[in-house]
Design an enzyme around this catalytic site. Structure first.
Site, short mmCIF file in Angstrom:
data_model
loop_
_atom_site.label_atom_id
_atom_site.label_comp_id
_atom_site.label_asym_id
_atom_site.label_seq_id
_atom_site.Cartn_x
_atom_site.Cartn_y
_atom_site.Cartn_z
N ALA A 63 0.86 -1.17 0.00
CA ALA A 63 0.00 0.00 0.00
C ALA A 63 0.90 1.22 0.00
CB ALA A 63 -0.87 -0.02 1.25
N GLY A 102 0.63 -5.05 0.95
CA GLY A 102 -0.61 -5.02 0.17
C GLY A 102 -0.45 -5.65 -1.20
N GLU A 105 -0.90 -9.24 -0.62
CA GLU A 105 -2.33 -9.44 -0.29
C GLU A 105 -3.18 -9.41 -1.57
OE1 GLU A 105 -3.12 -7.69 4.08
OE2 GLU A 105 -2.16 -6.25 2.70
N GLU A 125 4.75 -5.60 6.96
CA GLU A 125 4.05 -4.52 7.67
C GLU A 125 4.54 -4.36 9.11
OE1 GLU A 125 1.11 -5.77 4.44
OE2 GLU A 125 2.68 -6.69 5.65
N1 T1G Z 1 4.68 3.31 -0.28
C1 T1G Z 1 5.15 4.52 -0.66
N2 T1G Z 1 6.41 4.74 -1.15
C2 T1G Z 1 7.20 3.68 -1.25
C3 T1G Z 1 6.79 2.38 -0.85
C4 T1G Z 1 5.46 2.22 -0.35
N3 T1G Z 1 4.98 1.04 0.02
N4 T1G Z 1 7.83 1.55 -1.05
C5 T1G Z 1 8.84 2.28 -1.56
N5 T1G Z 1 8.48 3.56 -1.68
C6 T1G Z 1 9.30 4.65 -2.23
C7 T1G Z 1 10.49 5.00 -1.35
O1 T1G Z 1 10.16 5.90 -0.35
C8 T1G Z 1 11.45 5.60 -2.38
O2 T1G Z 1 11.05 6.91 -2.60
C9 T1G Z 1 11.16 4.79 -3.63
O3 T1G Z 1 9.87 4.21 -3.44
C10 T1G Z 1 12.15 3.68 -3.87
O4 T1G Z 1 12.23 2.91 -2.70
C11 T1G Z 1 -2.51 -2.76 3.61
C12 T1G Z 1 -0.45 -1.87 5.40
C13 T1G Z 1 10.22 -2.09 -2.43
C14 T1G Z 1 12.12 -3.26 -1.42
O5 T1G Z 1 6.82 -2.19 3.63
O6 T1G Z 1 10.81 -2.26 1.24
O7 T1G Z 1 1.12 -2.69 2.37
O8 T1G Z 1 13.02 8.02 -1.66
O9 T1G Z 1 14.58 3.55 -2.13
O10 T1G Z 1 15.95 0.08 -2.14
O11 T1G Z 1 -1.34 -4.53 4.43
O12 T1G Z 1 11.17 0.28 -1.02
O13 T1G Z 1 12.86 7.64 -4.08
O14 T1G Z 1 11.31 9.29 -2.98
O15 T1G Z 1 13.38 1.73 -0.85
O16 T1G Z 1 14.99 -0.59 -4.37
C15 T1G Z 1 4.26 -2.67 2.93
C16 T1G Z 1 8.34 -0.95 1.49
C17 T1G Z 1 3.56 -1.36 2.97
C18 T1G Z 1 7.68 -2.26 1.43
C19 T1G Z 1 12.49 -1.27 -2.90
N6 T1G Z 1 5.37 -2.59 2.03
N7 T1G Z 1 9.33 -0.74 0.45
O17 T1G Z 1 13.69 -0.97 -2.27
O18 T1G Z 1 14.08 1.37 -3.25
S1 T1G Z 1 2.27 -1.37 4.18
C20 T1G Z 1 6.59 -2.33 2.47
C21 T1G Z 1 10.50 -1.39 0.44
C22 T1G Z 1 1.04 -2.30 3.46
C23 T1G Z 1 -1.19 -3.41 3.67
C24 T1G Z 1 -0.13 -2.64 4.31
C25 T1G Z 1 11.49 -0.98 -0.60
C26 T1G Z 1 11.54 -1.91 -1.84
P1 T1G Z 1 12.12 8.02 -2.85
P2 T1G Z 1 13.65 2.42 -2.14
P3 T1G Z 1 14.79 -0.04 -3.05
#
Ligand code: T1G
Length: 695
Positions: A63, A102, A105, A125
């Site tokens: 998400a 998400g 999911e 999460e």
């Molecule tokens: N939402 C918004 N922005 C995100 C994002 C996300 N989920 N994931 C990454 N970004 C942005 C990040 O801030 C950066 O921005 C750019 O993308 C590149 O990321 C309902 C509650 C996917 C493994 O926890 O682990 O789903 O700095 O530098 O090293 O149940 O990003 O360039 O402006 O990290 O190649 C669950 C989070 C969400 C995964 C890539 N998902 N992301 O790593 O690039 S909660 C996560 C990561 C959810 C549901 C729930 C990593 C990556 P900017 P990056 P990277």
């Protein structure tokens, strides 16, 4: 801006593509058109199956975290997944890169999942202080069973495509042509009229689950939570999945999600998520600054730090030339490295082959000339300025002109070390934390002459070796150790006035730290601080007396605590209590009961204050950088977001008021609130969002 969701056809198969760079997060911009499209395709009789895929480098990585805390927009992800799951024709998720949170999911809302060979699948999460909020805790156990679901969701750790296939999470692994394979898979299922059973209706893995075994495992995991709410909520929600009807478990999951997402812990961990990415952007170092190429690293010193740093590079795939003064020291260092890898093999986290491959990346030497082929050379020798200058003098002669020269000093003046060479623009500090092959933080110390491309180079290297970089300027102790000194400045007085090492440490572990300061001193060795104090003409009444008695901590079996029979378990020692009482009596100090609040005020408030002075001096570029230093290098509890974020939770006006109170009582500078702290408190502005450049 391109459309976030598009569809194409391969005959009677509809291919739905999400395209929302950089990581296809399911922001409203994706959810709304996706929901509409799925409703349309569900009713389109010319479509016999649907493949869901993503453009760019990854499947949906979750998400949109940036949307949390903002007014909710429907359809939300649950709405999209409910519509997807209700489709009466085969739906196939084609997963490449990462399917996270998400994103996984959403894939669980499909009947089938095809994973690319390199794909990683996870519900991370919990690392954001949350639990999966769109059905992940209820659907995943139905596919992989309660035990694996519990492990995946409470740890947030990814599984590989092979592990996903073996566990039933994925239905096939694709070596190449992922979408084409997914279309073929969908066409085959549709043609053979294979029943597409929604995951919600699959109960084979949960019926008759061993609840006792589940609860025992959940209890074990809960022990490691250290005050974090999310891991417990995750375990409870998976338990609900096996004990409650689907919709009830789903509703309970949502209730817990809504509670966590608005809580301080998740706000803290989301702050750290973005802060970590912000920290990797150093002021003045834009994408236009071309980094130098790093093909080989040179490490000088094969002791605990040097050996750990060398392993970090090799683990990141960078060959290392490892230099020591003599063969004996070199062999000792290599043996320690080999032993560390052997431990990983015995734990199953590394294969024998991988160990052999890594050991083959080391080129041990005692000859400085062999460093001539290195692109980056890091010195990790004894923490003494004369020794460091001698090493850099030699490096100045042997290193190639394009080499980056770095010191792993944790305190000394990087500018002075740089000035001992003819190329100060190529010199900077790379401060690793012990054990360097494990600890994530890399404090990059920018010298006054350090060239921009040198910084760009090491920022790239940090990512390559799996480190979290923070760029700081030169001052004594940089960001971490300088604030650590402020934290411990009044610790001895707290002991003299009535607290015990155990009581103070308990306040810290209660706060969420893995261990308290006195246990940490014993682990690091009291003799290091003693040597530093003597060099700087400083005194620490109690610690000095302990050292005079040879009580250096774990390494001598006695320090602030006793460690019986070589164990690492701290045991309160009446001898230390007596030593403290005697020292207090000699100083005419009346000992009294000291509360946990007072310990926090006299140890953590000065640390926050020192952090604001560091910002005033521009040593750190952002307050959030300081939070990244402390949560990745010093064990500051992530559920509190780091010292700057925690200060906002604690309340800046209260911190200023209490600092002034303790300053009034002690006259100590460490309690004198900085102008910045007072200003932000007066203006009611948060500290954690403070950026030096914009004030
Ligand atoms: N939402 C918004 N922005 C995100 C994002 C996300 N989920 N994931 C990454 N970004 C942005 C990040 O801030 C950066 O921005 C750019 O993308 C590149 O990321 C309902 C509650 C996917 C493994 O926890 O682990 O789903 O700095 O530098 O090293 O149940 O990003 O360039 O402006 O990290 O190649 C669950 C989070 C969400 C995964 C890539 N998902 N992301 O790593 O690039 S909660 C996560 C990561 C959810 C549901 C729930 C990593 C990556 P900017 P990056 P990277």
């Amino acid at each position: 801006m391109t459309e976030a969701v598009t569809t194409t056809r391969d005959g009677e198969i509809a291919i739905v593509t999400i395209d929302n760079p950089p990581v296809n997060a399911t922001s409203f911009r994706v959810r709304e058109p996706l929901h509409k499209l799925l409703e349309t395709l569900a009713g389109d009789s010319s479509v016999v199956a649907i493949v869901l895929t993503c453009a760019g480098r990854t499947f949906v990585a979750g998400a949109d975290i940036a949307e949390f805390g903002k007014p909710a927009q429907r359809p939300d992800l649950r709405d999209v997944i409910a519509t997807l799951e209700a489709i009466q024709k085969p739906t196939v998720a084609a997963i490449h890169g990462t399917a996270l949170g998400g994103g996984l999911e959403l894939a669980l809302g499909c009947h089938f999942r095809i994973a690319d060979r390199e794909a990683k699948l996870a519900l991370p999460e919990v690392k954001l202080g949350l639990l999966p909020g769109a059905g992940g805790t209820v659907r995943l156990p139905r596919l992989v069973g309660p035990a694996m679901a519990l492990k995946m969701i409470v740890s947030g750790a990814p599984v590989s495509a092979d592990e996903a296939l073996a566990s039933g999470l994925a239905d096939a692994v694709s070596e190449s042509n992922l979408v084409a394979n997914a279309v073929a898979f969908a066409r085959d299922r549709a043609a053979r009229g294979v029943a597409s059973v929604p995951v919600r209706d699959r109960t084979g893995q949960i019926v008759g689950a061993d609840l006792a075994a589940f609860d025992a495992e959940a209890a074990e995991l809960a022990k490691k939570a250290r005050g974090l709410e999310a891991p417990l909520a995750c375990a409870q929600s998976v338990r609900n999945a096996i004990t409650l009807p689907f919709d009830e478990a789903l509703a309970a999951e949502r209730e817990m999600f809504v509670k966590l997402v608005s809580g301080d812990q998740s706000r803290a961990q989301r702050h750290l998520f973005f802060a970590e990415r912000e920290a990797a952007r150093a002021p003045g170092i834009g994408k236009e600054v071309a980094p130098r190429e790093i093909r080989r690293a040179g490490i000088i010193g094969a002791g605990t730090m040097g050996g750990g740093i060398a392993m970090a590079f090799v683990n990141g795939g960078v060959p290392v030339t490892l230099l020591e003064m003599n063969r004996e020291a070199l062999d000792r260092g290599l043996a320690m490295i080999e032993k560390n890898y052997a431990i990983s093999v015995s734990r199953g986290s590394l294969s024998e082959d991988a160990k052999a491959e890594r050991m083959a990346l080391f080129s041990p030497t005692t000859d400085y000339a062999d460093l001539a082929e290195c692109d980056l050379i890091i010195e990790a020798v004894f923490e003494d300025m004369a020794v460091k200058k001698e090493v850099f003098g030699k490096l100045d002669v042997v290193a190639k002109p394009t080499a980056v020269l770095a010191t792993n000093t944790s305190y000394l003046d990087v500018n002075e070390i740089a000035a001992s060479t003819s190329r100060p623009q190529d010199v900077l500090g790379l401060h690793f934390f012990s054990p360097a092959n494990v600890m994530k933080l890399l404090e990059i110390v920018r010298g006054e002459k350090t060239a921009p491309d040198v910084l760009a180079t090491v920022l790239g290297v940090a990512k390559r070796i799996g480190k979290v970089p923070v760029v700081v300027n030169v001052c004594h102790g940089f960001v971490g150790n300088r604030m650590l000194s402020a934290r411990s400045d009044d610790a001895e007085n707290l002991l003299l006035e009535g607290a015990s090492p155990g009581e103070i440490d308990q306040v810290f572990t209660g706060f969420g730290w893995p261990m308290g300061p006195f246990q940490m001193y014993d682990m690091a060795g009291l003799d290091i601080g003693w040597r530093n104090r003597k060099a700087r003409g400083q005194l620490a009444v109690i610690a000095d007396r302990l050292c005079e008695q040879g009580r250096f901590g774990q390494k001598t079996g006695k320090g602030f605590y006793r460690y019986d029979n070589g164990s690492r378990t701290p045991v309160p020692d009446p001898e230390v209590a007596q030593l403290i009482e005697d020292s207090a009596r000699e100083r005419g100090i009346e000992r009294r009961a000291i509360s946990a609040e007072e310990i926090i005020e006299r140890m953590l408030y000065p640390m926050v204050n020192e952090g604001t002075k560091i910002l005033e001096e521009g040593i750190a570029a952002r307050a959030s950088d300081i939070d990244i230093v402390w949560t990745n290098g010093y064990g500051f509890p992530v559920g509190k977001g780091g010292p700057m974020f925690w200060a906002d939770l604690e309340g800046l006006p209260k911190i200023v008021e209490r600092l002034e109170y303790w300053h009034g009582r002690s006259g100590k500078d460490v309690f004198l609130p900085s102008a910045l702290l007072k200003r932000l408190a007066a203006e009611g502005r948060p500290l954690s969002g403070y950026i030096v450049a914009t004030g």
